[in-house]
Design a protein around this motif. Sequence first.
Motif, PDB file in Angstrom:
ATOM      1  N   ILE A 153       0.861  -1.180   0.000  1.00 54.50           N
ATOM      2  CA  ILE A 153       0.000   0.000   0.000  1.00 54.50           C
ATOM      3  C   ILE A 153       0.899   1.231   0.000  1.00 54.50           C
ATOM      4  O   ILE A 153       1.642   1.473   0.949  1.00 54.50           O
ATOM      5  CB  ILE A 153      -0.926   0.027   1.236  1.00 54.50           C
ATOM      6  CG1 ILE A 153      -1.764  -1.252   1.314  1.00 54.50           C
ATOM      7  CG2 ILE A 153      -1.809   1.274   1.217  1.00 54.50           C
ATOM      8  CD1 ILE A 153      -2.648  -1.495   0.113  1.00 54.50           C
ATOM      9  N   GLY A 207      -7.558  -1.888   0.279  1.00 56.54           N
ATOM     10  CA  GLY A 207      -6.843  -3.097  -0.081  1.00 56.54           C
ATOM     11  C   GLY A 207      -7.277  -3.596  -1.445  1.00 56.54           C
ATOM     12  O   GLY A 207      -7.726  -2.832  -2.298  1.00 56.54           O
ATOM     13  N   GLU A 209      -9.571  -6.674  -2.152  1.00 55.84           N
ATOM     14  CA  GLU A 209     -10.339  -7.809  -1.641  1.00 55.84           C
ATOM     15  C   GLU A 209     -10.437  -8.944  -2.650  1.00 55.84           C
ATOM     16  O   GLU A 209     -10.393 -10.126  -2.283  1.00 55.84           O
ATOM     17  CB  GLU A 209     -11.740  -7.344  -1.237  1.00 55.84           C
ATOM     18  CG  GLU A 209     -12.570  -8.417  -0.567  1.00 55.84           C
ATOM     19  CD  GLU A 209     -13.915  -7.903  -0.087  1.00 55.84           C
ATOM     20  OE1 GLU A 209     -14.657  -8.686   0.546  1.00 55.84           O
ATOM     21  OE2 GLU A 209     -14.231  -6.733  -0.354  1.00 55.84           O
ATOM     22  N   ALA A 212      -7.336 -11.088  -2.390  1.00 50.29           N
ATOM     23  CA  ALA A 212      -7.002 -11.624  -1.070  1.00 50.29           C
ATOM     24  C   ALA A 212      -7.302 -13.131  -1.024  1.00 50.29           C
ATOM     25  O   ALA A 212      -8.094 -13.643  -1.835  1.00 50.29           O
ATOM     26  CB  ALA A 212      -7.798 -10.882  -0.008  1.00 50.29           C
ATOM     27  N   ILE A 217       1.509  -7.993   3.909  1.00 48.36           N
ATOM     28  CA  ILE A 217       1.060  -6.654   3.519  1.00 48.36           C
ATOM     29  C   ILE A 217       2.012  -5.645   4.134  1.00 48.36           C
ATOM     30  O   ILE A 217       2.336  -5.732   5.327  1.00 48.36           O
ATOM     31  CB  ILE A 217      -0.382  -6.358   3.981  1.00 48.36           C
ATOM     32  CG1 ILE A 217      -1.369  -7.361   3.364  1.00 48.36           C
ATOM     33  CG2 ILE A 217      -0.786  -4.929   3.618  1.00 48.36           C
ATOM     34  CD1 ILE A 217      -2.815  -7.184   3.821  1.00 48.36           C
ATOM     35  N   VAL A 219       2.579  -1.404   4.456  1.00 52.42           N
ATOM     36  CA  VAL A 219       1.871  -0.133   4.307  1.00 52.42           C
ATOM     37  C   VAL A 219       2.851   1.015   4.495  1.00 52.42           C
ATOM     38  O   VAL A 219       3.654   1.008   5.416  1.00 52.42           O
ATOM     39  CB  VAL A 219       0.713  -0.024   5.327  1.00 52.42           C
ATOM     40  CG1 VAL A 219      -0.082   1.269   5.113  1.00 52.42           C
ATOM     41  CG2 VAL A 219      -0.209  -1.234   5.226  1.00 52.42           C
ATOM     42  N   LEU A 230      -7.664  -4.241   5.570  1.00 53.12           N
ATOM     43  CA  LEU A 230      -6.366  -4.882   5.363  1.00 53.12           C
ATOM     44  C   LEU A 230      -6.167  -6.058   6.312  1.00 53.12           C
ATOM     45  O   LEU A 230      -5.586  -7.074   5.942  1.00 53.12           O
ATOM     46  CB  LEU A 230      -5.237  -3.863   5.544  1.00 53.12           C
ATOM     47  CG  LEU A 230      -5.260  -2.655   4.603  1.00 53.12           C
ATOM     48  CD1 LEU A 230      -4.051  -1.761   4.850  1.00 53.12           C
ATOM     49  CD2 LEU A 230      -5.305  -3.102   3.146  1.00 53.12           C
ATOM     50  N   GLN A 233      -7.781  -9.062   4.965  1.00 56.03           N
ATOM     51  CA  GLN A 233      -7.210  -9.564   3.712  1.00 56.03           C
ATOM     52  C   GLN A 233      -5.898 -10.314   3.918  1.00 56.03           C
ATOM     53  O   GLN A 233      -5.294 -10.796   2.962  1.00 56.03           O
ATOM     54  CB  GLN A 233      -7.038  -8.408   2.728  1.00 56.03           C
ATOM     55  CG  GLN A 233      -8.369  -7.890   2.204  1.00 56.03           C
ATOM     56  CD  GLN A 233      -8.262  -6.664   1.339  1.00 56.03           C
ATOM     57  OE1 GLN A 233      -7.259  -6.467   0.652  1.00 56.03           O
ATOM     58  NE2 GLN A 233      -9.289  -5.820   1.353  1.00 56.03           N
ATOM     59  N   LEU A 240       1.409  -8.319   8.553  1.00 57.14           N
ATOM     60  CA  LEU A 240       1.265  -6.965   8.026  1.00 57.14           C
ATOM     61  C   LEU A 240       2.174  -6.054   8.829  1.00 57.14           C
ATOM     62  O   LEU A 240       2.233  -6.163  10.056  1.00 57.14           O
ATOM     63  CB  LEU A 240      -0.183  -6.502   8.146  1.00 57.14           C
ATOM     64  CG  LEU A 240      -0.541  -5.063   7.757  1.00 57.14           C
ATOM     65  CD1 LEU A 240      -1.999  -4.990   7.277  1.00 57.14           C
ATOM     66  CD2 LEU A 240      -0.340  -4.070   8.905  1.00 57.14           C
TER      67      LEU A 240
END
Length: 281
Positions: A153, A207, A209, A212, A217, A219, A230, A233, A240
């Motif tokens: 992201i 995100g 979806e 996923a 992840i 960010v 998020l 997902q 994450l």
Amino acid sequence: MSKPRHPLDKPRHPLDKPARGPRTSPVGSALGPGYSVANSNTRILGPRPSALPHFQDRTPVAPAAANLGLNSDRLRLQMVHRLREQGVADERVLSAMQAVPRHLFVDQGLASRAYEDAALPIGYGQTISQPWVVAHMLAVMCQGRTPARVLEIGAGCGYQAAVLARFVPEVHAVERVRGLYDQARLNLAQAGVRGRVRLIFGDGMRGLEHRAPFDGIVVAAAGVKIPEALLHQLAVGARLIAPEGTAHQRLILIERTGLSSWHRLELDDVRFVPLRPGTQT
């Protein structure tokens, strides 16, 4: 009718409680001593290299040519050696960073500084991350596993996505600023990895979806809370890494431990630009 509770509102582990200093555990052990964590949009809050002088925003130009000649290979090797000295031990990440020509992702006028451990401006109030920041965040997210599908992201100029694409089979990168999205496409093509990265212009807070679940992840901007979309997902067992907060921000590592459970670990103090909804054209 009461507002639905955010999955992380209720502490699920002692590490969820606020802490004065960085917390460590097996999932966060890649954090090197004496270093604060930041990313392409952060102000370093620790004994890291001093900040660059202010640069005015500029409309992105075409990627820099390979104007460093054979020196670029030598400089990347030196960069990787420095990352090892700074505590990064993940050979997948280090090999990827040695392979990706970082000078192709910065303005041609700054190409000679591409392999310094410094953030460099890319326009629109954003910067390309310091090499140590990229290596550290990816190493922590991937520690102990080889992710097959990762969501980024805040793609920015595309550099972090290019690094991921060297060892992750499927990389999805979302960028909300149209000018940066266009620049990232050029940069990824110039670096020869455009076909390995699915670059999307859109709202990263939502995100992806339909793609996923993700095995990881990462960010690149700070929200008051990490977006619930998020969290859902993430695949079970996946991680994450993201900054969280407003005036006071910390880097957060989250591992999904079940269908309705997440383990949260707070790392270092950081300062990121705000995570914003929507897109900017």
